[in-house]
Design a protein around this motif. Structure first.
Motif, short mmCIF file in Angstrom:
data_model
loop_
_atom_site.label_atom_id
_atom_site.label_comp_id
_atom_site.label_asym_id
_atom_site.label_seq_id
_atom_site.Cartn_x
_atom_site.Cartn_y
_atom_site.Cartn_z
N THR A 86 0.83 -1.20 0.00
CA THR A 86 0.00 0.00 0.00
C THR A 86 0.86 1.25 0.00
N GLU A 87 0.25 2.34 -0.38
CA GLU A 87 0.91 3.64 -0.35
C GLU A 87 0.03 4.56 0.48
N CYS A 88 0.48 4.83 1.69
CA CYS A 88 -0.32 5.60 2.64
C CYS A 88 0.59 6.40 3.56
N CYS A 89 0.11 7.54 3.98
CA CYS A 89 0.79 8.32 5.01
C CYS A 89 2.21 8.72 4.58
N TYR A 90 2.35 9.07 3.31
CA TYR A 90 3.63 9.50 2.75
C TYR A 90 4.67 8.39 2.77
N ALA A 91 4.21 7.14 2.72
CA ALA A 91 5.14 6.00 2.75
C ALA A 91 4.63 4.86 1.88
N HIS A 92 5.55 4.02 1.43
CA HIS A 92 5.23 2.78 0.73
C HIS A 92 5.41 1.66 1.75
N SER A 93 4.35 0.89 1.99
CA SER A 93 4.38 -0.10 3.07
C SER A 93 3.65 -1.38 2.70
N PHE A 94 3.78 -2.35 3.58
CA PHE A 94 3.04 -3.61 3.52
C PHE A 94 2.32 -3.70 4.87
N LYS A 95 0.98 -3.84 4.85
CA LYS A 95 0.21 -3.70 6.09
C LYS A 95 -0.82 -4.79 6.30
N SER A 96 -1.08 -5.00 7.58
CA SER A 96 -2.21 -5.81 8.04
C SER A 96 -2.87 -5.03 9.16
N TRP A 97 -4.15 -5.26 9.36
CA TRP A 97 -4.91 -4.58 10.40
C TRP A 97 -5.66 -5.61 11.23
N THR A 98 -5.86 -5.29 12.50
CA THR A 98 -6.65 -6.13 13.38
C THR A 98 -7.36 -5.24 14.40
N ARG A 99 -8.12 -5.86 15.25
CA ARG A 99 -8.86 -5.14 16.29
C ARG A 99 -8.73 -5.96 17.57
N ASP A 100 -8.43 -5.29 18.69
CA ASP A 100 -8.32 -6.02 19.95
C ASP A 100 -9.72 -6.29 20.52
N PRO A 101 -9.84 -7.04 21.62
CA PRO A 101 -11.16 -7.38 22.15
C PRO A 101 -12.03 -6.18 22.52
N ASP A 102 -11.40 -5.02 22.76
CA ASP A 102 -12.17 -3.82 23.09
C ASP A 102 -12.44 -2.94 21.87
N GLY A 103 -12.05 -3.41 20.69
CA GLY A 103 -12.34 -2.67 19.47
C GLY A 103 -11.27 -1.71 19.02
N ILE A 104 -10.13 -1.66 19.72
CA ILE A 104 -9.05 -0.75 19.32
C ILE A 104 -8.35 -1.32 18.08
N VAL A 105 -8.22 -0.48 17.07
CA VAL A 105 -7.62 -0.90 15.80
C VAL A 105 -6.09 -0.87 15.92
N TRP A 106 -5.48 -1.96 15.46
CA TRP A 106 -4.03 -2.12 15.43
C TRP A 106 -3.56 -2.33 14.00
N GLU A 107 -2.44 -1.73 13.68
CA GLU A 107 -1.81 -1.86 12.37
C GLU A 107 -0.48 -2.58 12.55
N ALA A 108 -0.19 -3.54 11.69
CA ALA A 108 1.12 -4.19 11.64
C ALA A 108 1.69 -3.86 10.27
N PHE A 109 2.90 -3.31 10.21
CA PHE A 109 3.40 -2.86 8.91
C PHE A 109 4.91 -2.82 8.84
N TYR A 110 5.38 -2.86 7.60
CA TYR A 110 6.79 -2.70 7.26
C TYR A 110 6.84 -1.64 6.17
N THR A 111 7.64 -0.61 6.37
CA THR A 111 7.77 0.48 5.40
C THR A 111 9.13 0.38 4.72
N ASP A 112 9.10 0.42 3.39
CA ASP A 112 10.36 0.32 2.67
C ASP A 112 10.66 1.55 1.80
#
Length: 137
Positions: A92-118
């Motif tokens: 993906t290309e987001c936030c002024y960066a080129h990255s590889f991302k995954s998203w999840t949500r914790d049990p309380d609904g907080i969104v988490w991003e896992a990513f590597y920017t190259d």
């Protein structure tokens, strides 16, 4: 080494930029009209702010930034082991960066991003509504 990521939505980007610049004792690493980011080594965090969306301020999402593909794969395995809903965005290309991302949500609904920017970009790019995508899963 993985770096913690915190993205906030703020009411006044200029005022918040001044505050965080003084708090961290350094200028933003990325300083765009609609986005600011501090890549800090002490504390070891990728901290970013952007304008509020539809009156929503505060924590937009949290994340873990991997230093390489192997670390990202390990984070993704941990998310899978947690049994949390996942949206693998991929390249993906987001936030002024080129990255590889995954998203999840914790049990309380907080969104988490896992990513590597190259690499960096000259424009913001597109960010999916990960919260909405994850909610559908």
């Amino acid at each position: 080494m993985k770096r913690f990521h915190l993205n906030l939505r703020v009411a006044d980007l200029d005022q918040s930029t001044t505050f965080y610049t003084h708090l961290f004792g350094t200028q933003p690493t990325v300083d765009e009209p609609d986005y600011k980011k501090w890549m800090l080594d002490d504390p070891f965090i990728n901290f970013s702010i952007e304008p509020e969306i539809e009156g929503k301020k505060g924590v937009a999402h949290l994340g873990l930034q991997a230093a390489n593909d192997g670390e990202l794969a390990a984070i993704r395995q941990n998310i899978a082991a947690a049994g949390a809903p996942t949206f693998n965005e991929g390249e993906t290309e987001c936030c002024y960066a080129h990255s590889f991302k995954s998203w999840t949500r914790d049990p309380d609904g907080i969104v988490w991003e896992a990513f590597y920017t190259d690499g960096q970009r000259r424009d913001y790019g597109e960010m999916p509504d990960a919260e909405a995508v994850i909610a559908q899963r």
